[in-house]
Design an enzyme around this catalytic site. Sequence first.
Site, PDB file in Angstrom:
ATOM      1  N   LYS A   1       0.826  -1.216   0.000  1.00  0.00           N
ATOM      2  CA  LYS A   1       0.000   0.000   0.000  1.00  0.00           C
ATOM      3  C   LYS A   1       0.865   1.273   0.000  1.00  0.00           C
ATOM      4  O   LYS A   1       0.622   2.186  -0.774  1.00  0.00           O
ATOM      5  CB  LYS A   1      -0.930   0.027   1.229  1.00  0.00           C
TER       6      LYS A   1
ATOM      7  N   ARG B   1      11.675  -1.524  12.008  1.00  0.00           N
ATOM      8  CA  ARG B   1      10.376  -1.639  12.683  1.00  0.00           C
ATOM      9  C   ARG B   1      10.324  -2.914  13.512  1.00  0.00           C
ATOM     10  O   ARG B   1      10.461  -4.010  12.980  1.00  0.00           O
ATOM     11  CB  ARG B   1       9.249  -1.652  11.638  1.00  0.00           C
TER      12      ARG B   1
ATOM     13  N   ARG C   1      -0.614  -9.730  13.240  1.00  0.00           N
ATOM     14  CA  ARG C   1      -1.108  -8.653  12.373  1.00  0.00           C
ATOM     15  C   ARG C   1      -1.986  -9.211  11.256  1.00  0.00           C
ATOM     16  O   ARG C   1      -2.998  -8.604  10.889  1.00  0.00           O
ATOM     17  CB  ARG C   1       0.076  -7.868  11.786  1.00  0.00           C
TER      18      ARG C   1
HETATM   19  P1  ADP Z   1       1.326  -2.459   7.732  1.00  0.00           P
HETATM   20  O1  ADP Z   1       0.344  -2.148   6.657  1.00  0.00           O
HETATM   21  O2  ADP Z   1       2.621  -2.994   7.221  1.00  0.00           O
HETATM   22  O3  ADP Z   1       0.755  -3.275   8.861  1.00  0.00           O
HETATM   23  P2  ADP Z   1       1.075   0.219   8.836  1.00  0.00           P
HETATM   24  O4  ADP Z   1       2.194   1.174   8.782  1.00  0.00           O
HETATM   25  O5  ADP Z   1      -0.142   0.516   8.033  1.00  0.00           O
HETATM   26  O6  ADP Z   1       1.768  -1.135   8.424  1.00  0.00           O
HETATM   27  O7  ADP Z   1       0.604   0.001  10.347  1.00  0.00           O
HETATM   28  C1  ADP Z   1       1.490  -0.370  11.379  1.00  0.00           C
HETATM   29  C2  ADP Z   1       0.715  -0.575  12.670  1.00  0.00           C
HETATM   30  O8  ADP Z   1       0.127   0.681  13.090  1.00  0.00           O
HETATM   31  C3  ADP Z   1      -0.472  -1.533  12.601  1.00  0.00           C
HETATM   32  O9  ADP Z   1      -0.074  -2.894  12.771  1.00  0.00           O
HETATM   33  C4  ADP Z   1      -1.346  -1.026  13.772  1.00  0.00           C
HETATM   34  O10 ADP Z   1      -0.851  -1.467  15.012  1.00  0.00           O
HETATM   35  C5  ADP Z   1      -1.144   0.492  13.710  1.00  0.00           C
HETATM   36  N1  ADP Z   1      -2.180   1.140  12.873  1.00  0.00           N
HETATM   37  C6  ADP Z   1      -1.999   1.711  11.651  1.00  0.00           C
HETATM   38  N2  ADP Z   1      -3.169   2.170  11.152  1.00  0.00           N
HETATM   39  C7  ADP Z   1      -4.121   1.858  12.075  1.00  0.00           C
HETATM   40  C8  ADP Z   1      -5.539   2.024  12.146  1.00  0.00           C
HETATM   41  N3  ADP Z   1      -6.219   2.588  11.132  1.00  0.00           N
HETATM   42  N4  ADP Z   1      -6.179   1.589  13.240  1.00  0.00           N
HETATM   43  C9  ADP Z   1      -5.523   1.018  14.249  1.00  0.00           C
HETATM   44  N5  ADP Z   1      -4.195   0.803  14.259  1.00  0.00           N
HETATM   45  C10 ADP Z   1      -3.493   1.208  13.187  1.00  0.00           C
END
Ligand code: ADP
Length: 190
Positions: free
Chosen positions: A14, A134, A146
Site C-alpha cells: 500500500k 520496525r 497482524r
Molecule cells: P502495515 O500495513 O505494514 O501493517 P502500517 O504502517 O499501516 O503497516 O501500520 C502499522 C501498525 O500501526 C499496525 O499494525 C497497527 O498497530 C497500527 N495502525 C496503523 N493504522 C491503524 C488504524 N487505522 N487503526 C488502528 N491501528 C493502526
Amino acid sequence: MLNLILFGPPGSGKGTQAAFLVEKYQLLHISTGDLFRYEMGNNTPLGQLAKSYINKGQLVPDSVTIGMLKNKVDANPGVKGIIFDGFPRTVAQAGALDSLLDDMGSCVSVLIALDVSDEEITQRILLRGQTSGRADDNDPTIIRNRIDVYKNETTPVFDYYAQSGKSLKINGVGSIEAIFGRLCEAINKL
Ligand code: ADP
C-alpha cells in the site's frame, strides 16, 4: 474529490503504491501507520500509547486513531482528494470516515484492495524488517498476529464498502510498475 482507500493486508504494498498514486493524481497521502511512527519517533504521549499496541501487532484503539485521522484531514483543506493508506481498519473507523467526508460534502470514491497471499506478505515483511528498523516487522509471531487482526477486524471493511458497490480487488503480485498500472486502470474507469 477523489478519495481512495488503498486496502490490503500488512506488507501488501500500500505504501509503495500510494507514493506513485499521489504523484500521478495530485492527492494528499494519509498513512495512519506513518503518522503513528512519526509520533513514536518523537516519543510523544500519543506515540507512547500507539507503541504499546503496534509492537504487539494489535490495532491502536479506534478513538485514538480516528481523532488523529480527523486532525490530519482538517489540517489540509482544499485538497483535490486523499489516499487513505492503512485506514479504515475497522468498520467503526469506516463509519467515522464516511461521516467526516460527508461533513465536507464528499464521500469515499473507491476502495481498492491489493490481493496478496499470506505466504508472500510474510516473506515481504521479514525482508522489509531487515532494513525498516520496525520492531513489528522482525518477529514472525507479531507478523502472524497482524495478519490475524487483518482477517478478523479489517476485512469486514471491504464488505462494508462492497454494499455500496465501492470495493474492488486487484492482483497485488508482480512488479511495482505492473501493479501501479492495474491501479491506474481501475481509477481511470471511475
Ligand atoms: P502495515 O500495513 O505494514 O501493517 P502500517 O504502517 O499501516 O503497516 O501500520 C502499522 C501498525 O500501526 C499496525 O499494525 C497497527 O498497530 C497500527 N495502525 C496503523 N493504522 C491503524 C488504524 N487505522 N487503526 C488502528 N491501528 C493502526
